[in-house]
Scaffold this active site. Structure first.
Site, PDB file in Angstrom:
ATOM      1  N   THR A   1     -27.642  18.412   3.890  1.00 60.28           N
ATOM      2  CA  THR A   1     -28.264  19.725   3.817  1.00 60.28           C
ATOM      3  C   THR A   1     -27.198  20.798   4.012  1.00 60.28           C
ATOM      4  O   THR A   1     -26.349  20.697   4.892  1.00 60.28           O
ATOM      5  CB  THR A   1     -29.360  19.897   4.883  1.00 60.28           C
TER       6      THR A   1
ATOM      7  N   PHE B   1     -26.416  24.625   4.983  1.00 62.92           N
ATOM      8  CA  PHE B   1     -26.964  25.725   5.762  1.00 62.92           C
ATOM      9  C   PHE B   1     -26.122  26.973   5.539  1.00 62.92           C
ATOM     10  O   PHE B   1     -24.905  26.891   5.335  1.00 62.92           O
ATOM     11  CB  PHE B   1     -26.945  25.387   7.259  1.00 62.92           C
TER      12      PHE B   1
END
Length: 376
Positions: free
Chosen positions: A281, A283
């Site tokens: 992921t 960010f």
């Protein structure tokens, strides 16, 4: 019928003439740029361009030739504009007026960081990875609360997930960034190694219900499809771990990070339950201050275009003309504007790069709702 060699010789002759005429046309475009430098007139004049296209195609009865003529001259005018932007780029002070270049972001003992969720969430992991374990931090319940907190000046930086390699873009995050006066100043990636965790006394045979964030459940679909368990969505993966611990129910399990399982005293029943080994992921780190580091290497922008043939192509050509590499593009329908779309684009470069400045100057003038989301 003429021989192919002779036809090609005539084509070569015509092409050489076209190159000479094109060179003369660009010289005229440069003179137009100098005129506009003195008068302050905008480079992009869509009314004038449309009138010109109508004149050029007025007498052409062949639909194919009319369309081709229009396409050629649309491209010629687009190239002329980009040439003019490069000539006048020194006059454009948009970036200097709106962004501050810094050697490093301001991070000290008093810095406060906000993230969504609770300790053990992947957002918290990203925060710790970027700022270190000792940074002052606090959490809020929803993603939108992060940007609201930043906009209100109650935190120095905020952390939000923007994209996952297996689940794609995190819905709504771009829109939140766009709606508030905040800036992306950094990014961090976290490898998501989901585990199945339960109470220390529990085992796989006892599980009847599993909790996790919607994307956590999605990323573990192949594993979960092999079980009869009920799947329950919660706000994030760490909350699922906390709920299992608080409920003290041997039939409940959580899909979460190993860090979350450890924080809430759970036992790991199975590791790597996400079906893709490369589950990462990305960010973004956001700030109220519109700053960018000298070594920043990615620029993120947003803009909208009318629902017209070739409008997006024309805009993206600004990157090609300036040798700027685009690394990501997302589109979103615009609320209340039927068939119009907003675009979010990431390109490689720094706001100090002349090529980036030239490209953005042209895009800013030829689009609506233009915004530099950040350089990081």
């Amino acid at each position: 019928m003429r021989e192919l060699t002779k036809i090609r010789q005539e084509i070569d002759k015509i092409d050489n003439q076209l190159v000479e005429l094109f060179s003369k046309r660009m010289q005229c475009a440069a003179e137009v740029a100098e005129y506009k430098r003195g008068t302050g007139k905008a480079i992009y004049d869509p009314v004038r361009e449309q009138e010109k296209l109508e004149v050029l195609t007025k007498g052409e009865e062949n639909p194919f030739m009319r369309k081709v003529t229009e396409e050629i001259f649309q491209h010629l005018m687009s190239v002329s504009r980009r040439y003019q932007y490069s000539i006048l780029s020194q006059e454009d002070h948009y970036i200097q007026e709106n962004f501050e270049e810094v050697d490093q972001l301001e991070i000290d003992d008093d810095t406060k960081v906000v993230y969504q969720g609770i300790p053990g969430a992947y957002q918290e992991q990203a925060m710790v990875k970027y700022f270190g374990e000792g940074v002052k931090n606090f959490s809020v319940p929803e993603f939108k609360d992060v940007v609201k907190t930043l906009d209100a000046g109650e935190a120095d930086y905020g952390v939000l997930p923007i994209e996952n390699t297996s689940a794609g873009t995190v819905s709504g995050i771009y829109d939140m960034i766009l709606d508030y006066d905040i800036c992306v100043v950094g990014e961090e990636t976290v490898e998501c190694h989901h585990v199945l965790a339960a109470l220390p006394e529990s085992d796989m045979d006892q599980i009847k219900k599993v909790y996790s964030h919607q994307q956590g459940l999605m990323q573990c679909k192949k594993f979960l499809d092999q079980t009869p368990w009920d799947q329950v969505k919660v706000a994030n993966t760490a909350i699922s771990a906390k709920k299992v611990a608080d409920d003290n129910d041997l039939t409940k399990a959580a899909i979460c990070s190993e860090r979350a399982a450890k924080i809430y005293g759970l036992k790991i029943l199975k590791r790597e339950v996400n079906y893709e080994g490369n589950n990462t992921t990305r960010f973004v780190i956001m700030s109220k201050k519109k700053q960018y580091r000298k070594d920043a290497g990615k620029v993120s922008i947003s803009f909208s275009t009318p629902h017209e043939s070739g409008s997006l192509y024309s805009i993206l050509m600004h990157f090609m003309f300036n040798d700027v590499n685009m690394c990501n593009i997302e589109s979103r329908p615009l609320p209340g504007r039927q068939w119009e779309y907003g675009f979010y684009v990431d390109v490689i470069g720094n706001l100090n790069d002349p090529a980036i400045r030239n490209a953005l100057a042209g895009i800013r003038e030829e689009t609506r709702d233009f915004k530099i989301l950040g350089n990081f």
